[in-house]
Motif scaffolding. Structure first.
Motif, PDB file in Angstrom:
ATOM      1  N   ASP A  35       0.897  -1.085  -0.067  1.00 58.32           N
ATOM      2  CA  ASP A  35       0.068  -0.073   0.150  1.00 58.32           C
ATOM      3  C   ASP A  35       0.553   1.205   0.055  1.00 58.32           C
ATOM      4  O   ASP A  35       1.992   1.074   0.158  1.00 58.32           O
ATOM      5  CB  ASP A  35      -1.076   0.152   1.233  1.00 58.32           C
ATOM      6  N   THR A  36       0.346   2.468  -0.171  1.00 55.62           N
ATOM      7  CA  THR A  36       1.084   3.583  -0.431  1.00 55.62           C
ATOM      8  C   THR A  36       1.838   3.977   0.741  1.00 55.62           C
ATOM      9  O   THR A  36       3.101   4.232   0.796  1.00 55.62           O
ATOM     10  CB  THR A  36       0.152   4.801  -0.676  1.00 55.62           C
ATOM     11  N   GLN A  37       1.346   3.847   1.831  1.00 54.14           N
ATOM     12  CA  GLN A  37       1.898   4.302   3.228  1.00 54.14           C
ATOM     13  C   GLN A  37       3.030   3.113   3.483  1.00 54.14           C
ATOM     14  O   GLN A  37       4.177   3.606   3.868  1.00 54.14           O
ATOM     15  CB  GLN A  37       1.012   3.983   4.393  1.00 54.14           C
ATOM     16  N   SER A  38       3.074   1.975   3.229  1.00 51.83           N
ATOM     17  CA  SER A  38       4.134   1.028   3.491  1.00 51.83           C
ATOM     18  C   SER A  38       5.297   1.406   2.457  1.00 51.83           C
ATOM     19  O   SER A  38       6.538   1.283   2.831  1.00 51.83           O
ATOM     20  CB  SER A  38       3.841  -0.421   3.203  1.00 51.83           C
ATOM     21  N   PHE A  39       4.924   1.668   1.222  1.00 54.97           N
ATOM     22  CA  PHE A  39       5.945   1.933   0.129  1.00 54.97           C
ATOM     23  C   PHE A  39       6.497   3.338   0.675  1.00 54.97           C
ATOM     24  O   PHE A  39       7.903   3.245   0.228  1.00 54.97           O
ATOM     25  CB  PHE A  39       5.283   2.142  -1.006  1.00 54.97           C
ATOM     26  N   ASP A  40       5.827   4.204   1.188  1.00 52.87           N
ATOM     27  CA  ASP A  40       6.349   5.430   1.526  1.00 52.87           C
ATOM     28  C   ASP A  40       7.763   5.100   2.486  1.00 52.87           C
ATOM     29  O   ASP A  40       8.686   5.929   2.404  1.00 52.87           O
ATOM     30  CB  ASP A  40       5.217   6.511   2.187  1.00 52.87           C
ATOM     31  N   ARG A  41       7.529   4.233   3.621  1.00 51.03           N
ATOM     32  CA  ARG A  41       8.404   3.986   4.584  1.00 51.03           C
ATOM     33  C   ARG A  41       9.532   3.530   3.799  1.00 51.03           C
ATOM     34  O   ARG A  41      10.669   3.812   4.329  1.00 51.03           O
ATOM     35  CB  ARG A  41       7.854   3.000   5.613  1.00 51.03           C
ATOM     36  N   LEU A  42       9.161   2.775   3.017  1.00 57.79           N
ATOM     37  CA  LEU A  42      10.586   2.069   2.369  1.00 57.79           C
ATOM     38  C   LEU A  42      11.200   2.997   1.381  1.00 57.79           C
ATOM     39  O   LEU A  42      12.672   2.878   1.687  1.00 57.79           O
ATOM     40  CB  LEU A  42      10.038   0.634   1.556  1.00 57.79           C
ATOM     41  N   ALA A  43      10.225   3.606   0.603  1.00 57.89           N
ATOM     42  CA  ALA A  43      11.235   4.672  -0.180  1.00 57.89           C
ATOM     43  C   ALA A  43      11.960   5.688   0.433  1.00 57.89           C
ATOM     44  O   ALA A  43      12.906   6.216  -0.244  1.00 57.89           O
ATOM     45  CB  ALA A  43      10.075   5.279  -1.125  1.00 57.89           C
ATOM     46  N   THR A  44      11.546   6.074   1.680  1.00 56.16           N
ATOM     47  CA  THR A  44      12.047   7.059   2.590  1.00 56.16           C
ATOM     48  C   THR A  44      13.658   6.478   2.980  1.00 56.16           C
ATOM     49  O   THR A  44      14.378   7.448   2.755  1.00 56.16           O
ATOM     50  CB  THR A  44      11.308   7.332   3.693  1.00 56.16           C
ATOM     51  N   SER A  45      13.497   5.365   3.027  1.00 57.69           N
ATOM     52  CA  SER A  45      14.980   4.775   3.510  1.00 57.69           C
ATOM     53  C   SER A  45      15.840   4.894   2.344  1.00 57.69           C
ATOM     54  O   SER A  45      17.060   4.939   2.359  1.00 57.69           O
ATOM     55  CB  SER A  45      14.758   3.226   4.327  1.00 57.69           C
ATOM     56  N   TRP A  46      15.454   4.469   1.169  1.00 57.12           N
ATOM     57  CA  TRP A  46      15.998   4.502  -0.310  1.00 57.12           C
ATOM     58  C   TRP A  46      16.525   6.006  -0.275  1.00 57.12           C
ATOM     59  O   TRP A  46      17.616   5.981  -1.030  1.00 57.12           O
ATOM     60  CB  TRP A  46      15.064   3.980  -1.492  1.00 57.12           C
ATOM     61  N   LEU A  47      15.951   6.913  -0.254  1.00 56.87           N
ATOM     62  CA  LEU A  47      16.288   8.107  -0.435  1.00 56.87           C
ATOM     63  C   LEU A  47      17.526   8.535   0.303  1.00 56.87           C
ATOM     64  O   LEU A  47      18.365   9.198   0.031  1.00 56.87           O
ATOM     65  CB  LEU A  47      14.922   9.208  -0.198  1.00 56.87           C
ATOM     66  N   GLN A  48      17.450   7.907   1.704  1.00 60.05           N
ATOM     67  CA  GLN A  48      18.634   8.519   2.397  1.00 60.05           C
ATOM     68  C   GLN A  48      19.726   7.682   2.252  1.00 60.05           C
ATOM     69  O   GLN A  48      20.933   7.981   2.251  1.00 60.05           O
ATOM     70  CB  GLN A  48      18.116   8.178   3.927  1.00 60.05           C
ATOM     71  N   GLN A  49      19.798   6.200   1.767  1.00 60.18           N
ATOM     72  CA  GLN A  49      20.655   5.325   1.856  1.00 60.18           C
ATOM     73  C   GLN A  49      20.936   4.570   0.562  1.00 60.18           C
ATOM     74  O   GLN A  49      21.898   4.008   0.219  1.00 60.18           O
ATOM     75  CB  GLN A  49      20.668   4.302   2.730  1.00 60.18           C
ATOM     76  N   GLY A  50      20.023   4.726  -0.478  1.00 58.08           N
ATOM     77  CA  GLY A  50      20.207   4.160  -1.777  1.00 58.08           C
ATOM     78  C   GLY A  50      19.320   2.828  -1.560  1.00 58.08           C
ATOM     79  O   GLY A  50      19.080   2.238  -0.329  1.00 58.08           O
ATOM     80  N   GLY A  51      19.005   2.103  -2.561  1.00 54.06           N
ATOM     81  CA  GLY A  51      18.228   0.763  -2.517  1.00 54.06           C
ATOM     82  C   GLY A  51      19.271  -0.322  -3.021  1.00 54.06           C
ATOM     83  O   GLY A  51      20.530  -0.020  -3.333  1.00 54.06           O
ATOM     84  N   PRO A  52      18.877  -1.440  -2.892  1.00 55.35           N
ATOM     85  CA  PRO A  52      19.433  -2.632  -3.188  1.00 55.35           C
ATOM     86  C   PRO A  52      19.652  -2.617  -4.706  1.00 55.35           C
ATOM     87  O   PRO A  52      18.905  -2.957  -5.336  1.00 55.35           O
ATOM     88  CB  PRO A  52      18.849  -3.861  -2.746  1.00 55.35           C
ATOM     89  N   GLY A  53      20.985  -2.048  -4.967  1.00 50.46           N
ATOM     90  CA  GLY A  53      21.127  -1.895  -6.570  1.00 50.46           C
ATOM     91  C   GLY A  53      20.960  -1.018  -7.346  1.00 50.46           C
ATOM     92  O   GLY A  53      21.175  -0.838  -8.637  1.00 50.46           O
ATOM     93  N   PHE A  54      20.478   0.093  -6.638  1.00 47.67           N
ATOM     94  CA  PHE A  54      19.978   1.124  -7.180  1.00 47.67           C
ATOM     95  C   PHE A  54      20.092   2.516  -6.517  1.00 47.67           C
ATOM     96  O   PHE A  54      20.203   2.632  -5.154  1.00 47.67           O
ATOM     97  CB  PHE A  54      18.346   1.275  -7.801  1.00 47.67           C
TER      98      PHE A  54
END
Length: 80
Positions: A35-54
């Motif tokens: 859902d959007t709220q769960s994705f937001d929490r995950l995406a926020t960490s990617w903004l700060q640290q990068g994601g796995p492979g991107f």
């Protein structure tokens, strides 16, 4: 979402691996079954640290739900 499930990580890895190195692509909540709220929490960490492979490569697209802004879609760049 601090510790994503292994199923979620597998979906994400599958999406990333289909892309060519240095390619820009979009990741959205429905692609990962979130859902959007769960994705937001995950995406926020990617903004700060990068994601796995991107890395995030652009301004996140946000959606307003009950007066709150949540990240719904990210443009990212696959690492080489």
């Amino acid at each position: 979402m601090e510790n994503p499930s292994s199923e979620l990580l597998e979906k994400l890895q599958s999406i990333v691996e289909r892309q060519k190195p240095d390619a820009r692509f979009v990741i959205m909540a429905p692609m990962l079954g979130l859902d959007t709220q769960s994705f937001d929490r995950l995406a926020t960490s990617w903004l700060q640290q990068g994601g796995p492979g991107f890395l995030v490569d652009g301004i996140p697209f946000r959606k307003v739900i009950d007066g709150q802004f949540y990240i719904q879609r990210l443009t990212v760049r696959r690492l080489a």
